[in-house]
Design a protein around this motif. Sequence first.
Motif, PDB file in Angstrom:
ATOM      1  N   VAL A 170      58.962  42.053  39.181  1.00 42.57           N
ATOM      2  CA  VAL A 170      57.920  42.424  40.138  1.00 42.57           C
ATOM      3  C   VAL A 170      56.730  41.523  39.834  1.00 42.57           C
ATOM      4  O   VAL A 170      56.159  41.575  38.748  1.00 42.57           O
ATOM      5  CB  VAL A 170      57.554  43.912  40.039  1.00 42.57           C
ATOM      6  CG1 VAL A 170      56.579  44.298  41.150  1.00 42.57           C
ATOM      7  CG2 VAL A 170      58.813  44.769  40.132  1.00 42.57           C
ATOM      8  N   ASN A 171      56.381  40.647  40.783  1.00 37.92           N
ATOM      9  CA  ASN A 171      55.573  39.463  40.507  1.00 37.92           C
ATOM     10  C   ASN A 171      54.477  39.280  41.567  1.00 37.92           C
ATOM     11  O   ASN A 171      54.751  38.714  42.610  1.00 37.92           O
ATOM     12  CB  ASN A 171      56.526  38.250  40.477  1.00 37.92           C
ATOM     13  CG  ASN A 171      55.829  36.945  40.174  1.00 37.92           C
ATOM     14  OD1 ASN A 171      54.841  36.904  39.469  1.00 37.92           O
ATOM     15  ND2 ASN A 171      56.366  35.856  40.710  1.00 37.92           N
ATOM     16  N   PRO A 172      53.258  39.800  41.323  1.00 35.66           N
ATOM     17  CA  PRO A 172      52.793  40.488  40.126  1.00 35.66           C
ATOM     18  C   PRO A 172      53.294  41.919  40.079  1.00 35.66           C
ATOM     19  O   PRO A 172      53.560  42.533  41.110  1.00 35.66           O
ATOM     20  CB  PRO A 172      51.263  40.458  40.264  1.00 35.66           C
ATOM     21  CG  PRO A 172      51.037  40.441  41.743  1.00 35.66           C
ATOM     22  CD  PRO A 172      52.159  39.617  42.311  1.00 35.66           C
ATOM     23  N   ASN A 173      53.386  42.417  38.851  1.00 31.60           N
ATOM     24  CA  ASN A 173      53.935  43.750  38.647  1.00 31.60           C
ATOM     25  C   ASN A 173      53.006  44.815  39.224  1.00 31.60           C
ATOM     26  O   ASN A 173      51.790  44.656  39.256  1.00 31.60           O
ATOM     27  CB  ASN A 173      54.135  43.993  37.148  1.00 31.60           C
ATOM     28  CG  ASN A 173      54.776  45.325  36.848  1.00 31.60           C
ATOM     29  OD1 ASN A 173      54.101  46.321  36.643  1.00 31.60           O
ATOM     30  ND2 ASN A 173      56.102  45.342  36.831  1.00 31.60           N
ATOM     31  N   ASN A 174      53.605  45.886  39.692  1.00 33.83           N
ATOM     32  CA  ASN A 174      52.879  47.060  40.147  1.00 33.83           C
ATOM     33  C   ASN A 174      53.225  48.201  39.185  1.00 33.83           C
ATOM     34  O   ASN A 174      54.389  48.607  39.134  1.00 33.83           O
ATOM     35  CB  ASN A 174      53.317  47.403  41.579  1.00 33.83           C
ATOM     36  CG  ASN A 174      52.735  48.700  42.091  1.00 33.83           C
ATOM     37  OD1 ASN A 174      51.838  49.274  41.494  1.00 33.83           O
ATOM     38  ND2 ASN A 174      53.262  49.181  43.217  1.00 33.83           N
ATOM     39  N   PRO A 175      52.261  48.677  38.367  1.00 32.26           N
ATOM     40  CA  PRO A 175      50.816  48.515  38.522  1.00 32.26           C
ATOM     41  C   PRO A 175      50.136  47.621  37.496  1.00 32.26           C
ATOM     42  O   PRO A 175      48.906  47.526  37.501  1.00 32.26           O
ATOM     43  CB  PRO A 175      50.329  49.947  38.318  1.00 32.26           C
ATOM     44  CG  PRO A 175      51.220  50.463  37.228  1.00 32.26           C
ATOM     45  CD  PRO A 175      52.575  49.838  37.488  1.00 32.26           C
ATOM     46  N   GLU A 203      57.678  40.017  45.372  1.00 30.19           N
ATOM     47  CA  GLU A 203      56.407  39.297  45.381  1.00 30.19           C
ATOM     48  C   GLU A 203      55.471  39.785  46.481  1.00 30.19           C
ATOM     49  O   GLU A 203      54.672  39.024  47.023  1.00 30.19           O
ATOM     50  CB  GLU A 203      56.681  37.789  45.500  1.00 30.19           C
ATOM     51  CG  GLU A 203      57.552  37.282  44.348  1.00 30.19           C
ATOM     52  CD  GLU A 203      57.810  35.782  44.342  1.00 30.19           C
ATOM     53  OE1 GLU A 203      57.357  35.088  45.280  1.00 30.19           O
ATOM     54  OE2 GLU A 203      58.473  35.311  43.392  1.00 30.19           O
ATOM     55  N   VAL A 204      55.539  41.077  46.792  1.00 30.71           N
ATOM     56  CA  VAL A 204      54.744  41.590  47.907  1.00 30.71           C
ATOM     57  C   VAL A 204      53.245  41.469  47.653  1.00 30.71           C
ATOM     58  O   VAL A 204      52.453  41.337  48.588  1.00 30.71           O
ATOM     59  CB  VAL A 204      55.127  43.039  48.256  1.00 30.71           C
ATOM     60  CG1 VAL A 204      56.556  43.120  48.757  1.00 30.71           C
ATOM     61  CG2 VAL A 204      54.902  43.984  47.085  1.00 30.71           C
ATOM     62  N   VAL A 216      53.890  32.129  39.246  1.00 34.73           N
ATOM     63  CA  VAL A 216      54.931  31.232  39.756  1.00 34.73           C
ATOM     64  C   VAL A 216      55.867  32.037  40.647  1.00 34.73           C
ATOM     65  O   VAL A 216      56.383  33.083  40.242  1.00 34.73           O
ATOM     66  CB  VAL A 216      55.707  30.587  38.591  1.00 34.73           C
ATOM     67  CG1 VAL A 216      56.815  29.694  39.125  1.00 34.73           C
ATOM     68  CG2 VAL A 216      54.756  29.810  37.704  1.00 34.73           C
ATOM     69  N   SER A 217      56.106  31.540  41.855  1.00 32.16           N
ATOM     70  CA  SER A 217      56.946  32.244  42.817  1.00 32.16           C
ATOM     71  C   SER A 217      58.403  31.827  42.690  1.00 32.16           C
ATOM     72  O   SER A 217      58.709  30.649  42.463  1.00 32.16           O
ATOM     73  CB  SER A 217      56.453  31.962  44.240  1.00 32.16           C
ATOM     74  OG  SER A 217      57.365  32.477  45.203  1.00 32.16           O
ATOM     75  N   PHE A 218      59.295  32.786  42.893  1.00 30.63           N
ATOM     76  CA  PHE A 218      60.715  32.489  42.963  1.00 30.63           C
ATOM     77  C   PHE A 218      61.151  32.142  44.379  1.00 30.63           C
ATOM     78  O   PHE A 218      62.339  31.970  44.632  1.00 30.63           O
ATOM     79  CB  PHE A 218      61.548  33.642  42.416  1.00 30.63           C
ATOM     80  CG  PHE A 218      61.954  33.458  40.981  1.00 30.63           C
ATOM     81  CD1 PHE A 218      63.008  32.636  40.645  1.00 30.63           C
ATOM     82  CD2 PHE A 218      61.256  34.090  39.969  1.00 30.63           C
ATOM     83  CE1 PHE A 218      63.386  32.452  39.328  1.00 30.63           C
ATOM     84  CE2 PHE A 218      61.623  33.922  38.647  1.00 30.63           C
ATOM     85  CZ  PHE A 218      62.687  33.109  38.318  1.00 30.63           C
ATOM     86  N   ALA A 219      60.198  32.038  45.311  1.00 29.99           N
ATOM     87  CA  ALA A 219      60.553  31.503  46.620  1.00 29.99           C
ATOM     88  C   ALA A 219      60.824  30.013  46.523  1.00 29.99           C
ATOM     89  O   ALA A 219      61.535  29.443  47.360  1.00 29.99           O
ATOM     90  CB  ALA A 219      59.444  31.776  47.629  1.00 29.99           C
TER      91      ALA A 219
END
Length: 384
Positions: A170-175, A203-204, A216-219
């Motif tokens: 979860v990127n960034p993690n919640n919470p 990555e929402v 860093v995005s995994f997209a």
Amino acid sequence: MVNFSQRTSWPRRPNALSAALAQRRARGLPVIDLTLSNPTRAGLAYPDDIWNALRDVDCGRYAPDARGLLEARRAVSAYYAARDIDVGADRLLLTSSTSEAYALLFKVLADPGDRVLVPRPSYPLLQYLADLEGIELGYYPLRYDGARWSLDLDRLAAAVDGRTRAVVLVNPNNPTGSYLSAEERMAVEALCCECGIAILSDEVFFDYPLGTQRGVSFANEGRGLHVALGGLSKALALPQAKLSWMAVGGDSALRDEALARLEIAADTYLSVGSGIQQALPALMASCDAIQATVLARVRTNYRLLWAGIDGVEVINSEGGWYGVLRIEGDEEALALTLLEREGALVHPGYFYDFTGGSYWVLSLLAEDVAAGMGAIARVLRPTS
């Protein structure tokens, strides 16, 4: 007698805090809701162009595409391009929500009884989604060193076994608000390639750094098989719009096989409305404006946390819509006292599987964080 499935036999008794909140509202008493995460209830000023885009669609036209209408996928591709991330429309598949994306991915990647690894602490929704698919969750911890949260890579590697089919990031993690670093991405990617398992990167909240740096995005393309998740709920602060996406990447053979299987699974449901897909190119034109509004709110409220309360530790966050406080005492009992005495609502840390102390989680979207911090101070530091 009717037999119901075991996977939906969840406990339904409300926790003490939920029960106290319901009682307070039933009595008509005010609540300072420091858990509010619905942007449409947070007093944000939305650009008129968003509402115009939602009105100006042809709801009489139905042209189903299991991956999503091409013009809608091109709009998401352009959204990524504006962030210097190359995601072609052919790598995208639209869903009605991130939850649906998880459900499709769990169907495609895992059989009943298989395992998916998820971070702890994190958002509790994943357990329900796993239960519905008949799969098992395993956990790996996040570590806090006093400055930032990071993956415990050794514990993650130790959690992988023969039934593990994917790792959720979860990127960034919640919470906790922790972004994935470049070094962490390389390490997780190497581990998953070696073990033949997929990476699912939620990555929402990616567009909401509390500082100047994103992670860093995994997209972005990479090795193995990885899928980045995003959607309008956060990218445009429109949870009611019901459109999300998966950006599938990695080795071409794995990527293409995953997309082919996901397309068949998505075609079974065809759940994304035509209207919202038609509106997407116009909606995305307002992306920067609404994100600037949200960022201004969450950064202001984050500073209020840090302005803070003597003896209450603010846990450093890098992004997202939440703040975390480490407190002294019983987190749930004190949350109940805060609600009953001051009318202020926070979430105790156990909601998110925090361990190693007592924590409160607060939404940075709320309009009345300043009033809430005053209430918190009166409960936690009554003589100050």
